[in-house]
Design a protein around this motif. Sequence first.
Motif, mmCIF file in Angstrom:
data_model
loop_
_atom_site.group_PDB
_atom_site.id
_atom_site.type_symbol
_atom_site.label_atom_id
_atom_site.label_comp_id
_atom_site.label_asym_id
_atom_site.label_seq_id
_atom_site.Cartn_x
_atom_site.Cartn_y
_atom_site.Cartn_z
ATOM 1 N N MET A 12 0.877 -1.097 -0.011
ATOM 2 C CA MET A 12 -0.097 0.186 -0.050
ATOM 3 C C MET A 12 0.795 1.148 -0.008
ATOM 4 O O MET A 12 1.848 1.288 0.700
ATOM 5 N N ILE A 13 0.324 2.191 -0.669
ATOM 6 C CA ILE A 13 1.159 3.591 -0.799
ATOM 7 C C ILE A 13 1.276 4.244 0.397
ATOM 8 O O ILE A 13 0.012 4.561 1.115
ATOM 9 N N ASP A 14 2.123 4.729 1.211
ATOM 10 C CA ASP A 14 2.140 5.667 2.231
ATOM 11 C C ASP A 14 2.322 7.169 1.756
ATOM 12 O O ASP A 14 3.303 7.669 1.016
ATOM 13 N N TRP A 15 1.127 7.600 1.608
ATOM 14 C CA TRP A 15 1.039 8.941 0.847
ATOM 15 C C TRP A 15 1.849 9.904 1.542
ATOM 16 O O TRP A 15 2.403 10.989 0.936
ATOM 17 N N ASN A 16 2.022 9.781 2.811
ATOM 18 C CA ASN A 16 2.853 10.853 3.664
ATOM 19 C C ASN A 16 4.506 10.749 3.020
ATOM 20 O O ASN A 16 5.015 11.890 2.736
ATOM 21 N N ASN A 17 4.975 9.783 2.862
ATOM 22 C CA ASN A 17 6.276 9.642 2.273
ATOM 23 C C ASN A 17 6.394 9.973 0.807
ATOM 24 O O ASN A 17 7.214 10.963 0.373
ATOM 25 N N LEU A 18 5.218 9.860 -0.048
ATOM 26 C CA LEU A 18 5.120 10.482 -1.282
ATOM 27 C C LEU A 18 5.071 11.939 -1.375
ATOM 28 O O LEU A 18 5.905 12.447 -2.215
ATOM 29 N N TRP A 19 4.384 12.403 -0.451
ATOM 30 C CA TRP A 19 4.284 13.980 -0.325
ATOM 31 C C TRP A 19 5.633 14.565 0.184
ATOM 32 O O TRP A 19 6.115 15.468 -0.508
ATOM 33 N N VAL A 20 6.496 13.792 1.006
ATOM 34 C CA VAL A 20 7.672 14.444 1.594
ATOM 35 C C VAL A 20 8.655 14.307 0.442
ATOM 36 O O VAL A 20 9.428 15.210 0.190
ATOM 37 N N ALA A 21 8.683 13.169 -0.575
ATOM 38 C CA ALA A 21 9.517 12.931 -1.514
ATOM 39 C C ALA A 21 9.308 13.837 -2.639
ATOM 40 O O ALA A 21 10.414 14.488 -3.162
ATOM 41 N N THR A 22 8.039 14.380 -2.913
ATOM 42 C CA THR A 22 7.776 15.477 -3.795
ATOM 43 C C THR A 22 8.217 16.699 -3.207
ATOM 44 O O THR A 22 8.701 17.619 -3.895
ATOM 45 N N ALA A 23 8.022 16.909 -2.051
ATOM 46 C CA ALA A 23 8.449 18.277 -1.539
ATOM 47 C C ALA A 23 10.161 18.398 -1.469
ATOM 48 O O ALA A 23 10.508 19.644 -1.825
ATOM 49 N N LEU A 24 10.591 17.334 -1.279
ATOM 50 C CA LEU A 24 12.206 17.371 -1.407
ATOM 51 C C LEU A 24 12.724 17.567 -2.920
ATOM 52 O O LEU A 24 13.548 18.270 -2.999
ATOM 53 N N MET A 25 12.052 16.906 -3.891
ATOM 54 C CA MET A 25 12.246 17.061 -5.058
ATOM 55 C C MET A 25 12.317 18.554 -5.385
ATOM 56 O O MET A 25 13.293 18.953 -6.350
ATOM 57 N N LEU A 26 11.168 19.028 -5.151
ATOM 58 C CA LEU A 26 11.097 20.630 -5.675
ATOM 59 C C LEU A 26 12.143 21.685 -4.938
ATOM 60 O O LEU A 26 12.472 22.324 -5.701
ATOM 61 N N ILE A 27 12.349 20.933 -3.716
ATOM 62 C CA ILE A 27 13.193 21.878 -2.871
ATOM 63 C C ILE A 27 14.813 21.806 -3.643
ATOM 64 O O ILE A 27 15.293 22.984 -3.998
#
Length: 63
Positions: free
Chosen positions: A1-16
């Motif tokens: 199952m997808i851990d949505w919190n980790n996905l959002w954290v990874a997306t935020a770090l990518m944008l930074i």
Amino acid sequence: MIDWNNLWVATALMLIIEGLLPFLSPDGLRRALITMVQMSDRALRITGLVSMIIGVALLYLVR
């Protein structure tokens, strides 16, 4: 199952990380983009592949 919190954290770090170069050195980004435009499709694909392999290896080491 997808851990949505980790996905959002990874997306935020990518944008930074993506925003660092234009913020710190806009001229350097322009030069890099001009260089990329002049590269062949094959060279760009190899660069992308190497980048993905390094990312997967780093993720494996961290996790």
